[in-house]
Enzyme design. Structure first.
Site, PDB file in Angstrom:
ATOM      1  N   HIS A 241      -5.758  -4.376  24.258  1.00 51.01           N
ATOM      2  CA  HIS A 241      -4.393  -4.151  24.765  1.00 51.01           C
ATOM      3  C   HIS A 241      -4.333  -4.092  26.298  1.00 51.01           C
ATOM      4  O   HIS A 241      -3.489  -4.727  26.924  1.00 51.01           O
ATOM      5  CB  HIS A 241      -3.819  -2.849  24.214  1.00 51.01           C
ATOM      6  CG  HIS A 241      -3.984  -2.700  22.745  1.00 51.01           C
ATOM      7  ND1 HIS A 241      -3.749  -3.726  21.865  1.00 51.01           N
ATOM      8  CD2 HIS A 241      -4.384  -1.646  21.979  1.00 51.01           C
ATOM      9  CE1 HIS A 241      -3.983  -3.305  20.627  1.00 51.01           C
ATOM     10  NE2 HIS A 241      -4.375  -2.059  20.678  1.00 51.01           N
TER      11      HIS A 241
ATOM     12  N   ALA B  75       0.897  -4.802   5.416  1.00 54.15           N
ATOM     13  CA  ALA B  75       1.855  -5.697   4.762  1.00 54.15           C
ATOM     14  C   ALA B  75       3.112  -4.924   4.381  1.00 54.15           C
ATOM     15  O   ALA B  75       4.237  -5.355   4.667  1.00 54.15           O
ATOM     16  CB  ALA B  75       1.220  -6.340   3.533  1.00 54.15           C
ATOM     17  N   LYS B  76       2.901  -3.755   3.758  1.00 53.16           N
ATOM     18  CA  LYS B  76       4.062  -3.003   3.258  1.00 53.16           C
ATOM     19  C   LYS B  76       4.883  -2.385   4.388  1.00 53.16           C
ATOM     20  O   LYS B  76       6.099  -2.373   4.355  1.00 53.16           O
ATOM     21  CB  LYS B  76       3.590  -1.916   2.285  1.00 53.16           C
ATOM     22  CG  LYS B  76       3.120  -2.510   0.959  1.00 53.16           C
ATOM     23  CD  LYS B  76       2.882  -1.467  -0.088  1.00 53.16           C
ATOM     24  CE  LYS B  76       1.508  -0.880   0.023  1.00 53.16           C
ATOM     25  NZ  LYS B  76       1.061  -0.102  -1.101  1.00 53.16           N
TER      26      LYS B  76
ATOM     27  N   ASP C  39      -2.364  -9.410  19.146  1.00 53.44           N
ATOM     28  CA  ASP C  39      -2.521  -8.146  19.860  1.00 53.44           C
ATOM     29  C   ASP C  39      -1.097  -7.627  19.941  1.00 53.44           C
ATOM     30  O   ASP C  39      -0.287  -8.161  20.711  1.00 53.44           O
ATOM     31  CB  ASP C  39      -3.114  -8.362  21.261  1.00 53.44           C
ATOM     32  CG  ASP C  39      -3.410  -7.032  21.928  1.00 53.44           C
ATOM     33  OD1 ASP C  39      -2.540  -6.144  21.874  1.00 53.44           O
ATOM     34  OD2 ASP C  39      -4.500  -6.868  22.486  1.00 53.44           O
ATOM     35  N   HIS C  40      -0.772  -6.619  19.123  1.00 54.54           N
ATOM     36  CA  HIS C  40       0.653  -6.297  18.983  1.00 54.54           C
ATOM     37  C   HIS C  40       1.268  -5.796  20.294  1.00 54.54           C
ATOM     38  O   HIS C  40       2.487  -5.785  20.441  1.00 54.54           O
ATOM     39  CB  HIS C  40       0.906  -5.341  17.810  1.00 54.54           C
ATOM     40  CG  HIS C  40       0.397  -3.961  18.040  1.00 54.54           C
ATOM     41  ND1 HIS C  40      -0.900  -3.608  17.832  1.00 54.54           N
ATOM     42  CD2 HIS C  40       1.024  -2.847  18.462  1.00 54.54           C
ATOM     43  CE1 HIS C  40      -1.058  -2.334  18.118  1.00 54.54           C
ATOM     44  NE2 HIS C  40       0.098  -1.842  18.506  1.00 54.54           N
TER      45      HIS C  40
ATOM     46  N   ASP D 100      -9.947 -12.436  -5.635  1.00 54.46           N
ATOM     47  CA  ASP D 100     -10.960 -11.857  -4.751  1.00 54.46           C
ATOM     48  C   ASP D 100     -11.261 -12.921  -3.697  1.00 54.46           C
ATOM     49  O   ASP D 100     -11.794 -13.986  -4.024  1.00 54.46           O
ATOM     50  CB  ASP D 100     -12.223 -11.500  -5.548  1.00 54.46           C
ATOM     51  CG  ASP D 100     -13.264 -10.837  -4.654  1.00 54.46           C
ATOM     52  OD1 ASP D 100     -13.196 -11.023  -3.410  1.00 54.46           O
ATOM     53  OD2 ASP D 100     -14.139 -10.138  -5.192  1.00 54.46           O
TER      54      ASP D 100
ATOM     55  N   LYS E 190      -7.592   9.585  24.946  1.00 58.99           N
ATOM     56  CA  LYS E 190      -6.971  10.478  23.969  1.00 58.99           C
ATOM     57  C   LYS E 190      -6.894  11.884  24.541  1.00 58.99           C
ATOM     58  O   LYS E 190      -7.634  12.238  25.444  1.00 58.99           O
ATOM     59  CB  LYS E 190      -7.807  10.493  22.691  1.00 58.99           C
ATOM     60  CG  LYS E 190      -7.756   9.177  21.942  1.00 58.99           C
ATOM     61  CD  LYS E 190      -8.268   9.332  20.522  1.00 58.99           C
ATOM     62  CE  LYS E 190      -8.249   8.011  19.784  1.00 58.99           C
ATOM     63  NZ  LYS E 190      -6.893   7.528  19.481  1.00 58.99           N
TER      64      LYS E 190
HETATM   65  P1  NAP Z   1      -5.529  -1.881   3.796  1.00 58.56           P
HETATM   66  O1  NAP Z   1      -4.341  -1.006   3.581  1.00 58.56           O
HETATM   67  O2  NAP Z   1      -6.878  -1.334   3.489  1.00 58.56           O
HETATM   68  O3  NAP Z   1      -5.291  -3.205   2.964  1.00 58.56           O
HETATM   69  C1  NAP Z   1      -6.300  -4.149   2.750  1.00 58.56           C
HETATM   70  C2  NAP Z   1      -5.770  -5.240   1.831  1.00 58.56           C
HETATM   71  O4  NAP Z   1      -6.824  -6.174   1.587  1.00 58.56           O
HETATM   72  C3  NAP Z   1      -5.304  -4.751   0.478  1.00 58.56           C
HETATM   73  O5  NAP Z   1      -4.204  -5.530   0.058  1.00 58.56           O
HETATM   74  C4  NAP Z   1      -6.524  -5.045  -0.404  1.00 58.56           C
HETATM   75  O6  NAP Z   1      -6.128  -5.131  -1.766  1.00 58.56           O
HETATM   76  C5  NAP Z   1      -6.970  -6.372   0.182  1.00 58.56           C
HETATM   77  N1  NAP Z   1      -8.374  -6.684  -0.104  1.00 58.56           N
HETATM   78  C6  NAP Z   1      -9.467  -5.940   0.176  1.00 58.56           C
HETATM   79  N2  NAP Z   1     -10.586  -6.543  -0.263  1.00 58.56           N
HETATM   80  C7  NAP Z   1     -10.181  -7.724  -0.833  1.00 58.56           C
HETATM   81  C8  NAP Z   1     -10.861  -8.795  -1.478  1.00 58.56           C
HETATM   82  N3  NAP Z   1     -12.210  -8.811  -1.604  1.00 58.56           N
HETATM   83  N4  NAP Z   1     -10.127  -9.821  -1.942  1.00 58.56           N
HETATM   84  C9  NAP Z   1      -8.780  -9.845  -1.817  1.00 58.56           C
HETATM   85  N5  NAP Z   1      -8.087  -8.872  -1.203  1.00 58.56           N
HETATM   86  C10 NAP Z   1      -8.778  -7.817  -0.722  1.00 58.56           C
HETATM   87  O7  NAP Z   1      -5.615  -2.408   5.291  1.00 58.56           O
HETATM   88  P2  NAP Z   1      -4.410  -2.532   6.349  1.00 58.56           P
HETATM   89  O8  NAP Z   1      -4.228  -1.218   7.018  1.00 58.56           O
HETATM   90  O9  NAP Z   1      -3.244  -3.167   5.702  1.00 58.56           O
HETATM   91  O10 NAP Z   1      -5.059  -3.486   7.450  1.00 58.56           O
HETATM   92  C11 NAP Z   1      -5.189  -4.890   7.260  1.00 58.56           C
HETATM   93  C12 NAP Z   1      -5.671  -5.516   8.565  1.00 58.56           C
HETATM   94  O11 NAP Z   1      -4.723  -5.244   9.583  1.00 58.56           O
HETATM   95  C13 NAP Z   1      -7.000  -4.987   9.102  1.00 58.56           C
HETATM   96  O12 NAP Z   1      -7.672  -6.021   9.755  1.00 58.56           O
HETATM   97  C14 NAP Z   1      -6.578  -3.947  10.134  1.00 58.56           C
HETATM   98  O13 NAP Z   1      -7.563  -3.788  11.142  1.00 58.56           O
HETATM   99  C15 NAP Z   1      -5.331  -4.595  10.693  1.00 58.56           C
HETATM  100  N6  NAP Z   1      -4.353  -3.661  11.269  1.00 58.56           N
HETATM  101  C16 NAP Z   1      -3.713  -2.748  10.483  1.00 58.56           C
HETATM  102  C17 NAP Z   1      -2.764  -1.893  11.041  1.00 58.56           C
HETATM  103  C18 NAP Z   1      -1.995  -0.902  10.211  1.00 58.56           C
HETATM  104  O14 NAP Z   1      -1.093  -0.273  10.777  1.00 58.56           O
HETATM  105  N7  NAP Z   1      -2.290  -0.715   8.962  1.00 58.56           N
HETATM  106  C19 NAP Z   1      -2.459  -1.991  12.423  1.00 58.56           C
HETATM  107  C20 NAP Z   1      -3.126  -2.947  13.191  1.00 58.56           C
HETATM  108  C21 NAP Z   1      -4.064  -3.769  12.605  1.00 58.56           C
HETATM  109  P3  NAP Z   1      -7.167  -4.920  -3.007  1.00 58.56           P
HETATM  110  O15 NAP Z   1      -8.024  -3.736  -2.651  1.00 58.56           O
HETATM  111  O16 NAP Z   1      -6.296  -4.738  -4.180  1.00 58.56           O
HETATM  112  O17 NAP Z   1      -7.965  -6.183  -3.064  1.00 58.56           O
END
Ligand code: NAP
Length: 487
Positions: free
Chosen positions: A242, A19-20, A179-180, A86, A340
């Site tokens: 991908h 998100a960020k 799928d980005h 939650d 890899k």
């Molecule tokens: P992350 O940094 O671990 O963030 C997870 C988010 O979910 C946090 O906001 C967390 O906040 C919230 N969360 C966890 N448990 C929760 C609950 N029970 N209720 C409500 N909120 C909850 O993960 P991320 O990297 O952003 O990834 C998110 C998704 O995107 C995943 O499916 C990942 O596979 C996919 N993705 C990520 C990336 C990347 O670059 N990061 C790239 C491709 C795909 P709280 O812990 O405060 O609840």
């Protein structure tokens, strides 16, 4: 100014890394470009306690690099709302429903809702279920859509279970599976080059194409991701999603129009004809690898990486041959590979055309013309053709007609996430994975994984910094072919 899109966008996982880093900057870019103007609101949700001001500060920081006009950024941020929840607890959804209705009225959002699941995959089904049971899906809205992050299952069985859960709440046309790679500019260029030029369109078949090669190579090793990667491997991490989605654009039939329904139908015509291998065919058509040390000993082998079990049979490299049992591709192999610790980082497509009759005689040796679409890290298109040599005898040589994406183009190119959020708001599913394609990719990959699970391989079998095991070259040599990209 483009036409304004009216929507309520809810990000589950609103405090997370994705998100960020990607989702808030992408949404901001859509605001700066005028797709979002007044009639929109964004909700972030997570378990963490945050005041509105703290949440605004989080969004402010995440878009800071893209801000040219602070007042404009503040206007954007004022549309953001946070709700602590939650998502596994049904009771929390009542407050979210109230906020949805309040924002709907405040910004005249017409009940249009997009729910973006930026949370761990184990939550996808639960959230969809509660969105429906707790009344968040509007009856009177123009649309309700679900955007869902990867991975979509870890096998056909788990993907199907997830699909069944989602379809209790959403119809397939409402589900946007991300799928980005499909959001990448140069992946979208495959369609532009193929269907935009009668020359290529007419030649995109077994009469003119010898083989097609798709490479997604990485230089890095597993880094700190062994916990996940050792259970996935290159096959499930890169091939199932991908690579197969890129293959979809290459192998598809010509769509009746460039609308998403027609694109999906044309891709599915190809996916439905993909040959799923039995065990013997897997051994014949697929190669797995695991990296060893680099030749100079500075890079360690996969088995010595942090958190990797000492006897891991995980694949860090996959090469294989796909066969489409359809008239267009009869006898034309599609070679794919991903891995890899390879010699170079590159995502690319090489379309190897046939040589044809050599009428020149003498010492002239014609090469296969090759059309290359470079996707990452450098975007570009190359076309290698036979042309005359400068010598006085009539000889030929290969010349490379090439175009590289300029820095100016790069600045103008939307990030994949910006494009995908825009497309979902616009209701355009062209660049999202549909269930049929995902299901077939899993069935195909599951058959390979099952065959591999039944036998042990002698690992490591390739040197870090090479282009994978020798068996990957042998796979093409058996057909009288070779990889165009050699690292
Ligand atoms: P992350 O940094 O671990 O963030 C997870 C988010 O979910 C946090 O906001 C967390 O906040 C919230 N969360 C966890 N448990 C929760 C609950 N029970 N209720 C409500 N909120 C909850 O993960 P991320 O990297 O952003 O990834 C998110 C998704 O995107 C995943 O499916 C990942 O596979 C996919 N993705 C990520 C990336 C990347 O670059 N990061 C790239 C491709 C795909 P709280 O812990 O405060 O609840």
């Amino acid at each position: 100014m483009p036409a304004e899109i009216t929507t309520l966008l809810t990000f589950f996982g609103g405090t997370g890394d994705l998100a960020k880093r990607k989702l808030y900057p992408s949404t901001y870019n859509l605001f700066k470009k005028g797709f979002l103007q007044e009639h929109f609101a964004v909700i972030g949700t997570a378990r963490q306690e945050l005041t509105t001001e703290e949440f605004h500060e989080m969004v402010r920081e995440s878009i800071a690099d893209f801000v040219e006009d602070q007042a404009n950024a503040e206007e954007f941020i004022s549309h953001f709302y946070y709700i602590q929840q939650d998502i596994t607890d049904a009771n929390g959804y009542a407050a979210m429903l109230d906020l949805n209705n309040e924002l709907d009225a405040k910004y005249s959002l017409k009940g249009n809702r997009i729910f973006y699941m930026s949370v761990a995959p184990r939550f996808f089904g639960t959230v969809a279920k509660y969105l429906k049971s707790e009344g968040l899906i509007t009856e009177n809205g123009e649309y309700n859509r679900l955007m869902i992050e990867k991975p979509f299952g870890t096998s056909f069985g788990t993907a199907e279970a997830l699909q069944n859960e989602l379809s209790e709440a959403f119809e397939d046309a409402q589900i946007f599976r991300i799928d980005h790679y499909l959001g990448k500019e140069m992946v979208q260029n495959i369609a532009a080059v193929r269907f935009g030029n009668p020359l290529f369109d007419a030649a995109w078949n077994k009469d003119y194409i010898e083989n097609i090669q798709v490479t997604l190579s990485e230089v890095l090793g597993v880094e700190e991701r062994a916990g996940y990667y050792d259970t996935a491997g290159a096959l499930r991490d890169m091939i199932q999603n991908h690579t197969m989605q890129i293959v979809g654009w290459l192998a598809m039939e010509k769509p009746a129009s460039f609308k998403d329904v027609d694109i999906r139908a044309a891709k599915n015509a190809a996916f439905n004809s993909l040959k799923i291998y039995n065990r013997e065919e897997v051994a014949e058509n697929f190669v797995r690898g695991q990296y060893g040390e680099s030749a100079d000993g500075t890079q360690k082998k996969y088995l010595d990486e942090m958190d990797v079990p000492a006897d891991s049979q995980n694949n860090t490299f996959v090469a294989g041959k796909l066969q489409f049992e359809m008239d267009r591709w009869e006898g034309v192999p599609f070679y794919i590979r991903s891995g890899k610790r390879l010699a170079a980082k590159s995502t690319r497509v090489d379309v190897v055309f046939k040589k044809g009759l050599n009428i020149f005689g003498g010492d002239v040796e014609l090469a296969n013309p090759v059309l290359t679409i470079l996707i990452d890290p450098k975007g570009g298109i190359e076309f290698k053709i036979n042309a005359k040599d400068v010598t006085s005898e009539f000889l030929t040589r290969v010349v490379n007609l090439n175009w590289t994406v300029s820095d100016e183009d790069k600045k103008l190119t939307p990030e994949p996430y910006e494009r995908m959020i825009h497309d979902a708001m616009d209701g355009n599913g062209s660049n999202f994975a549909d269930w049929n394609g995902v299901a077939i990719a899993w069935k195909f990959v599951d058959a390979i994984q099952e065959a591999w699970d039944a036998t042990r391989e002698q690992f490591p079998n390739y040197v870090s910094g090479s282009m994978g095991p020798e068996a990957s070259n042998d796979l093409l040599a058996k057909d009288g072919n070779e990889w165009v990209f050699k690292g």
